[in-house]
Scaffold this motif. Sequence first.
Motif, PDB file in Angstrom:
ATOM      1  N   UNK A 122      15.004  48.536 -10.079  1.00  0.00           N
ATOM      2  CA  UNK A 122      14.164  49.402 -10.453  1.00  0.00           C
ATOM      3  C   UNK A 122      14.630  50.263  -9.411  1.00  0.00           C
ATOM      4  N   UNK A 123      14.625  51.710 -10.185  1.00  0.00           N
ATOM      5  CA  UNK A 123      14.722  52.784  -9.029  1.00  0.00           C
ATOM      6  C   UNK A 123      13.018  53.836  -9.591  1.00  0.00           C
ATOM      7  N   UNK A 124      12.214  53.142  -9.695  1.00  0.00           N
ATOM      8  CA  UNK A 124      11.060  53.390 -10.319  1.00  0.00           C
ATOM      9  C   UNK A 124      10.267  54.665  -9.069  1.00  0.00           C
ATOM     10  N   UNK A 125      10.440  53.758  -7.814  1.00  0.00           N
ATOM     11  CA  UNK A 125       9.972  54.416  -6.732  1.00  0.00           C
ATOM     12  C   UNK A 125      10.804  55.813  -6.220  1.00  0.00           C
ATOM     13  N   UNK A 126      11.749  56.119  -6.216  1.00  0.00           N
ATOM     14  CA  UNK A 126      12.479  56.873  -5.968  1.00  0.00           C
ATOM     15  C   UNK A 126      12.467  58.751  -6.753  1.00  0.00           C
ATOM     16  N   UNK A 127      12.800  59.530  -5.841  1.00  0.00           N
ATOM     17  CA  UNK A 127      11.548  60.458  -5.830  1.00  0.00           C
ATOM     18  C   UNK A 127      12.982  61.444  -7.215  1.00  0.00           C
ATOM     19  N   UNK A 128      13.765  61.049  -6.758  1.00  0.00           N
ATOM     20  CA  UNK A 128      14.884  62.081  -7.310  1.00  0.00           C
ATOM     21  C   UNK A 128      15.038  61.519  -9.120  1.00  0.00           C
ATOM     22  N   UNK A 129      15.449  59.819  -8.764  1.00  0.00           N
ATOM     23  CA  UNK A 129      15.526  59.509  -9.821  1.00  0.00           C
ATOM     24  C   UNK A 129      14.432  59.614 -10.580  1.00  0.00           C
ATOM     25  N   UNK A 130      12.547  59.604 -10.182  1.00  0.00           N
ATOM     26  CA  UNK A 130      11.491  60.682 -11.199  1.00  0.00           C
ATOM     27  C   UNK A 130      11.825  62.205 -11.698  1.00  0.00           C
ATOM     28  N   UNK A 131      12.574  62.968 -10.790  1.00  0.00           N
ATOM     29  CA  UNK A 131      12.814  64.020 -11.248  1.00  0.00           C
ATOM     30  C   UNK A 131      13.323  63.983 -12.259  1.00  0.00           C
ATOM     31  N   UNK A 132      14.250  63.173 -12.342  1.00  0.00           N
ATOM     32  CA  UNK A 132      15.019  64.119 -13.736  1.00  0.00           C
ATOM     33  C   UNK A 132      15.098  62.821 -14.904  1.00  0.00           C
ATOM     34  N   UNK A 133      14.150  61.947 -14.209  1.00  0.00           N
ATOM     35  CA  UNK A 133      13.494  61.179 -15.089  1.00  0.00           C
ATOM     36  C   UNK A 133      12.615  62.212 -16.112  1.00  0.00           C
ATOM     37  N   UNK A 134      11.662  63.042 -15.556  1.00  0.00           N
ATOM     38  CA  UNK A 134      10.928  64.237 -15.982  1.00  0.00           C
ATOM     39  C   UNK A 134      11.637  64.590 -17.135  1.00  0.00           C
ATOM     40  N   UNK A 135      12.761  65.753 -16.601  1.00  0.00           N
ATOM     41  CA  UNK A 135      13.575  66.842 -16.840  1.00  0.00           C
ATOM     42  C   UNK A 135      14.096  66.154 -18.158  1.00  0.00           C
ATOM     43  N   UNK A 136      14.088  65.078 -18.108  1.00  0.00           N
ATOM     44  CA  UNK A 136      14.882  64.865 -19.527  1.00  0.00           C
ATOM     45  C   UNK A 136      13.567  64.241 -20.625  1.00  0.00           C
ATOM     46  N   UNK A 137      12.937  63.545 -20.026  1.00  0.00           N
ATOM     47  CA  UNK A 137      11.779  62.820 -21.187  1.00  0.00           C
ATOM     48  C   UNK A 137      11.088  64.785 -21.245  1.00  0.00           C
ATOM     49  N   UNK A 138      11.080  65.397 -20.814  1.00  0.00           N
ATOM     50  CA  UNK A 138      10.158  67.258 -20.917  1.00  0.00           C
ATOM     51  C   UNK A 138      11.437  67.531 -21.740  1.00  0.00           C
ATOM     52  N   UNK A 139      12.067  67.538 -22.053  1.00  0.00           N
ATOM     53  CA  UNK A 139      13.536  67.607 -23.212  1.00  0.00           C
ATOM     54  C   UNK A 139      13.226  67.070 -24.562  1.00  0.00           C
ATOM     55  N   UNK A 140      12.560  65.571 -24.525  1.00  0.00           N
ATOM     56  CA  UNK A 140      12.941  64.711 -26.112  1.00  0.00           C
ATOM     57  C   UNK A 140      10.427  65.416 -25.877  1.00  0.00           C
ATOM     58  N   UNK A 141      10.258  65.875 -24.985  1.00  0.00           N
ATOM     59  CA  UNK A 141       8.756  66.199 -25.852  1.00  0.00           C
ATOM     60  C   UNK A 141       8.752  67.760 -26.378  1.00  0.00           C
ATOM     61  N   UNK A 142       9.647  68.700 -25.964  1.00  0.00           N
ATOM     62  CA  UNK A 142       9.921  69.741 -26.101  1.00  0.00           C
ATOM     63  C   UNK A 142      10.464  69.518 -27.906  1.00  0.00           C
ATOM     64  N   UNK A 143      11.876  68.037 -28.259  1.00  0.00           N
ATOM     65  CA  UNK A 143      12.239  68.489 -29.790  1.00  0.00           C
ATOM     66  C   UNK A 143      11.565  67.248 -30.508  1.00  0.00           C
TER      67      UNK A 143
END
Length: 151
Positions: A122-143
């Motif tokens: 699990x990478x849930x506590x990794x700040x860099x992984x969370x930032x990348x996850x947020x970028x992808x999910x923000x793109x999905x939200x916009x779509x």
Amino acid sequence: MRGKIAAVALMGVLMAGCQTTSNEPLPSNSFTFNSSKQVAKEAIVSTYMSRGFNIVRDSDLQLVMDRPASDNFGAQLLFGSNWNSVPNARITATLLGDNPTKVTVQQAVVTNPGTGFERVMDLSQNPDARKQLQIGMNKAQAAATSASRPN
């Protein structure tokens, strides 16, 4: 034998010296899509398939997508195995509600993907992984938002 022990100890000290801590809060891994569950799921799939992910499992409440982490030497070094030197990056999205849809996402690295010997880190506590996850999910939200708008 003593040389190997010294080398392992030296690597441990070097790795510990590279660790840093941050007082910044982790980016959120929960997202609200102002769309139906189906539109949200389609937007997530579209966003992550364009990044090389494939659907592993899909149910009404959960979506699991993997891709080989062949572009991440560190992941290969740490999470590769004798049977498969390239681990998978895994995104697991849990979808609740319908219009709005609440999506909680987890990111992981999978050693020996697709076998009975999978190990999931699990990478849930990794700040860099969370930032990348947020970028992808923000793109999905916009779509999802643009797909939900009436023409």
